[in-house]
Motif scaffolding. Structure first.
Motif, short mmCIF file in Angstrom:
data_model
loop_
_atom_site.label_atom_id
_atom_site.label_comp_id
_atom_site.label_asym_id
_atom_site.label_seq_id
_atom_site.Cartn_x
_atom_site.Cartn_y
_atom_site.Cartn_z
N LEU A 439 0.81 -1.21 0.00
CA LEU A 439 0.00 0.00 0.00
C LEU A 439 0.84 1.26 0.00
N ILE A 440 2.06 1.19 0.51
CA ILE A 440 2.92 2.37 0.59
C ILE A 440 4.16 2.14 -0.26
N ALA A 441 4.42 3.07 -1.17
CA ALA A 441 5.55 2.93 -2.08
C ALA A 441 6.81 3.62 -1.55
N ALA A 442 6.63 4.64 -0.70
CA ALA A 442 7.78 5.39 -0.18
C ALA A 442 7.53 5.74 1.26
N MET A 443 8.58 5.67 2.08
CA MET A 443 8.48 6.07 3.48
C MET A 443 9.56 7.09 3.81
N GLU A 444 9.21 7.99 4.68
CA GLU A 444 10.07 9.13 5.02
C GLU A 444 10.24 9.21 6.54
N ALA A 445 11.42 9.52 6.97
CA ALA A 445 11.71 9.57 8.40
C ALA A 445 11.73 11.02 8.90
N GLY A 446 10.54 11.52 9.29
CA GLY A 446 10.56 12.73 10.09
C GLY A 446 9.83 13.96 9.64
N ASN A 447 9.51 14.13 8.36
CA ASN A 447 8.90 15.36 7.86
C ASN A 447 9.77 16.57 8.19
N GLU A 448 9.50 17.27 9.29
CA GLU A 448 10.28 18.44 9.70
C GLU A 448 10.68 18.31 11.18
N PRO A 449 11.63 17.47 11.50
CA PRO A 449 12.03 17.24 12.90
C PRO A 449 13.03 18.30 13.37
N TRP A 450 12.72 19.55 13.12
CA TRP A 450 13.72 20.61 13.25
C TRP A 450 13.96 21.06 14.69
N LYS A 451 13.13 20.56 15.61
CA LYS A 451 13.36 20.89 17.02
C LYS A 451 14.25 19.86 17.72
N TYR A 452 14.55 18.78 17.01
CA TYR A 452 15.42 17.75 17.56
C TYR A 452 16.89 18.15 17.37
N PRO A 453 17.77 17.82 18.32
CA PRO A 453 19.20 18.00 18.07
C PRO A 453 19.63 17.18 16.86
N ALA A 454 20.55 17.72 16.09
CA ALA A 454 20.96 17.05 14.85
C ALA A 454 21.54 15.67 15.12
N ASP A 455 22.32 15.52 16.20
CA ASP A 455 22.92 14.21 16.47
C ASP A 455 21.86 13.17 16.80
N LEU A 456 20.77 13.58 17.46
CA LEU A 456 19.67 12.65 17.73
C LEU A 456 19.00 12.24 16.43
N TYR A 457 18.72 13.21 15.56
CA TYR A 457 18.07 12.85 14.31
C TYR A 457 18.94 11.91 13.47
N ARG A 458 20.24 12.15 13.46
CA ARG A 458 21.12 11.28 12.67
C ARG A 458 21.01 9.82 13.10
N GLU A 459 20.90 9.59 14.40
CA GLU A 459 20.75 8.23 14.90
C GLU A 459 19.38 7.65 14.52
N ILE A 460 18.34 8.45 14.65
CA ILE A 460 17.00 7.99 14.25
C ILE A 460 16.99 7.67 12.76
N LEU A 461 17.58 8.55 11.96
CA LEU A 461 17.65 8.34 10.51
C LEU A 461 18.41 7.06 10.18
N ARG A 462 19.53 6.88 10.84
CA ARG A 462 20.32 5.67 10.58
C ARG A 462 19.50 4.42 10.88
N GLY A 463 18.78 4.44 11.99
CA GLY A 463 17.95 3.30 12.33
C GLY A 463 16.82 3.09 11.36
N PHE A 464 16.07 4.15 11.07
CA PHE A 464 14.94 4.06 10.14
C PHE A 464 15.39 3.52 8.79
N SER A 465 16.45 4.09 8.26
CA SER A 465 16.87 3.73 6.90
C SER A 465 17.37 2.29 6.84
N GLU A 466 18.16 1.89 7.82
CA GLU A 466 18.69 0.53 7.80
C GLU A 466 17.58 -0.49 8.07
#
Length: 739
Positions: A439-466
């Motif tokens: 049902l879903i062709a593409a998934m995205e991690a976060g939309n606009e997570p701009w209030k998160y510290p960058a180092d936290l988002y990088r870890e979330i992104l790494r997890g989501f993508s892998e």
């Protein structure tokens, strides 16, 4: 098992990038490497060119005594050291220079002479009108000191000092009509003159940068503020630092960044912001940044145009939400509402899929199998995404799930990598095309997570993508939306949120591009997409970042659009444009994004928001639920474009300048079928202009894409003589069918 899958994917998918460059999209200011200067408080002069618009230079204040240390304002600065002072008595045990050395801790003792007169005279460099005279001294008991203005015709008493004035800084305002050549202090007793200063010019403060050499400048970006303390503020340029030219009057209290585009490129070396300061004690002004660029500004030049493979119709999509504003599952809606309505113009739809609708804690693993069996999610007992997304797919929409979590406090993520991995794995495994329901062709991690510290988002992104790739390599994965033009805005900067380690798992680069511009008064407004200083142009920086770090990967603009009133729904923000402009800019914006090679352009929003009338509340393709989701002009404008050329791809540009944009569309095999032309101006510039250009195919029919109907309004057909076209163009795109 999952980790093994990740390892295999890395070995297969690692891209070849010579050197990862997190700042690949950034265009440095021409002032970089220059030398900053200020009229006061030089210890903070470097703040005007440190690249950080959150740091600033704060001026000193002319009054009560700040002007005394400035030779450009103090007409008596070091006058005694320059041998312009004299006394009646002897100088034994005292220093003449102390009277004008800008120190209130030294003093000249003015002694009486043989006839009992103590006198001090200081000559001005020229005959002037003084705005203010300041005197500080110590006067003996019973003494009187008369302050005289020396003119061409004699003396004029302008003040009298007594022991009551001891140690006080006395301000004297001379008659502005008096032309003075000298100041004289006369007393019947010895007195001490601590300091004397005179101001003949109005108070001003200035911050400027020496770029080191002449550079061609077209755009100057300043951030300044006077806090109500300036009468006027101006932008100045110079080739030699001596002769200055004013190129703009600035709003003293703009505060927000202001872009000044020069009437023509200028070769300059010095750039300055000058505040004309109100007279009064402790009146200070500020400058945050002074930057300079060539004609292309902070966004850099347009990339070369090349033929694209994605059709106009497939490029365009829309942002939606669960139930499409109806508070009901989409499969329960009539065929004229919800996903079916927006599928008339959209090939895909992006849903804001809230992570906290699926789990109560980001470290929990969603159980989509339980949800599919009708038992809801951990967060909502009633929720079944399968039913919702199936209705979207049945309407003909390709679904893009933007998993957003920015509203969840960052402290809730105990193990961000593992949490991201588990959620990404579960999401792709259930909704993906290989093992899931597709049902879903593409998934995205976060939309606009701009209030998160960058180092936290990088870890979330790494997890989501892998995790997503381990679950289903066929699931298209993209990070949240970031910008690539401003590294100082670290909260949403691409360079510090997307690390090289995640590059092998990213299929698409994501960004949001609205068309904003700050006026000279600092107020942000929405402008046409071709405006040279519009934030819409930030897509160029993203494309350069992609080319350097993720070469060959598509770029999706997952949010863009304009707010406008219409259908009785007002728009109450400075960023609103007219209903007509929303339709016209929308079509022009899509054509530009297509020409730039953007693979998807997803409009924000599907409909107006019912309970607000400010920014992003009136950006819908339709009105809100309150007006039964009635189509707006922008909806019809897109539909008219797709009616004529929806299955066509961008082929080439014929012209792309301040007079006209002219694009050619056609088949993937390269056969031209349509030409689209318009003037790249504000929609209020209604006049038609005639343009001439060379183009081989013959025109057949023409339509104006105004948005007042779904097929376009018939327009005059261009004429052709040999290979030269003669065409009338306006701000409204004209589409021409070719023979």
């Amino acid at each position: 098992m999952n980790r093994a899958l990740v390892f295999i994917y890395i070995m297969v998918a690692s891209p070849i990038v010579a050197s990862w460059n997190p700042d690949a999209g950034y265009v440095p200011s021409l002032t970089a490497g220059g030398t900053p200067h200020t009229t006061s408080n030089p210890s903070r002069a470097d703040k005007i060119m440190d690249g950080d618009d959150q740091t600033h230079w704060q001026s000193g204040s002319c009054f009560p005594r700040g002007f005394t240390s400035r030779p450009d304002l103090n007409a008596l600065y070091n006058a005694c050291a320059l041998q312009k002072c004299s006394v009646t008595g002897d100088l034994s045990g005292t220093s003449m220079n102390s009277a004008t050395d800008d120190s209130h801790y030294t003093g000249l003792q003015v002694k009486t002479n043989a006839i009992g007169v103590a006198g001090f005279t200081v000559r001005l460099c020229s005959t002037v009108r003084l705005r203010i005279l300041t005197i500080k001294g110590i006067y003996g008991s019973g003494s009187t000191v008369t302050v005289n203005a020396i003119t061409s015709t004699g003396r004029v008493a302008i003040a009298t000092l007594t022991p009551e004035d001891n140690y006080k800084l006395i301000e004297v305002i001379p008659d502005p009509n008096i032309l003075l050549s000298a100041i004289e202090l006369v007393s019947n007793k010895t007195f001490t003159l601590t300091e004397i200063a005179a101001m003949s010019k109005s108070c001003y403060e200035m911050a400027w940068i020496d770029m080191g050499s002449l550079k061609e400048v077209s755009v100057i970006n300043t951030k300044h503020w006077a806090g109500g303390n300036a009468l006027a503020t101006s932008l100045l340029v110079s080739q030699d630092g001596v002769e200055w030219t004013k190129v703009a009057d600035l709003d003293p209290n703009a505060l927000k960044p202001v872009y000044t585009r020069l009437s023509s490129p200028q070769n300059i070396r010095y750039i300055g912001v000058r505040h004309e300061v109100e007279e009064g004690d402790v009146k200070k002004v500020y400058v945050w940044e002074i930057k300079a660029y060539d004609y292309n500004g902070v966004f850099g030049s347009m990339p070369n145009a090349t033929q694209q493979n994605n059709t106009l119709r497939n490029t365009f999509g829309v942002n939606g939400i669960w139930g499409w504003g109806t508070k009901s599952y989409s499969y329960l809606l009539p065929a004229t509402k919800g996903p079916n309505l927006y599928a008339e113009v959209s090939s895909h739809a992006r849903n804001y899929h809230n992570l906290n609708w699926d789990v109560t804690d980001p470290d929990h693993v969603p159980d989509y199998g339980k949800m599919a069996n009708g038992k809801g999610t951990e967060a909502h007992w009633w929720l079944n995404w399968d039913k919702e997304y199936q209705a979207w797919v049945d309407a003909g929409l390709t679904v893009h799930g933007s998993v957003q979590f920015g509203s969840i406090p960052s402290s809730k993520w105990d193990d961000p990598y593992t949490a991201g991995y588990n959620f990404g794995y579960a999401y792709a495994r259930h909704f993906g095309p290989t093992h899931g329901n597709g049902l879903i062709a593409a998934m995205e991690a976060g939309n606009e997570p701009w209030k998160y510290p960058a180092d936290l988002y990088r870890e979330i992104l790494r997890g989501f993508s892998e995790g997503s790739k381990a679950a289903d390599p066929q699931m298209t994965f993209l990070p949240a939306a970031f910008q690539a033009d401003d590294p100082v805005s670290t909260s949403n900067y691409m360079g510090n949120h997307i690390p090289e380690i995640s590059a092998p798992f990213i299929d698409v680069l994501n960004s949001h591009h609205y068309s904003f511009h700050h006026r000279n008064d600092g107020v942000r407004t929405a402008v046409h997409p071709e405006h040279p200083d519009s934030t819409f142009n930030g897509i160029r920086n993203v494309l350069r970042w992609r080319d350097a770090n993720l070469p060959g990967k598509p770029v999706w603009v997952t949010e863009w659009g304009w707010d406008a009133p219409g259908l009785g729904e007002i728009c109450a923000t400075s960023e609103c444009v007219s209903n007509e402009a929303q339709a016209i800019y929308g079509v022009r914006g899509l054509l530009i994004l297509t020409r730039l090679g953007v693979e998807r352009a997803t409009w924000f929003f599907y409909a107006n928001t019912e309970d607000c009338d400010t920014l992003f509340c009136r950006s819908g393709l339709t009105g809100s639920k309150a007006v039964d989701f009635e189509k707006k002009d922008v909806f019809r404008a897109f539909k008219s474009l797709f009616h004529h050329a929806g299955d066509k791809v961008f082929l080439q540009t014929i012209r792309e300048d301040r007079t006209a944009y002219i694009y050619v569309f056609g088949t993937r095999s390269g056969t031209p079928t349509h030409l689209v032309a318009w003037r790249p101006d504000d929609v209020r510039e209604a006049a038609f202009h005639t343009v001439l250009f060379s183009f081989t195919p013959d025109p057949s029919k023409a339509w104006l894409l105004t948005g007042d109907n779904e097929t376009g309004r018939p327009a005059p057909i261009p004429t052709k003589t040999k290979s030269t076209w003669r065409m009338m163009v306006s701000v409204v795109p004209t589409i021409v069918k070719l023979n």
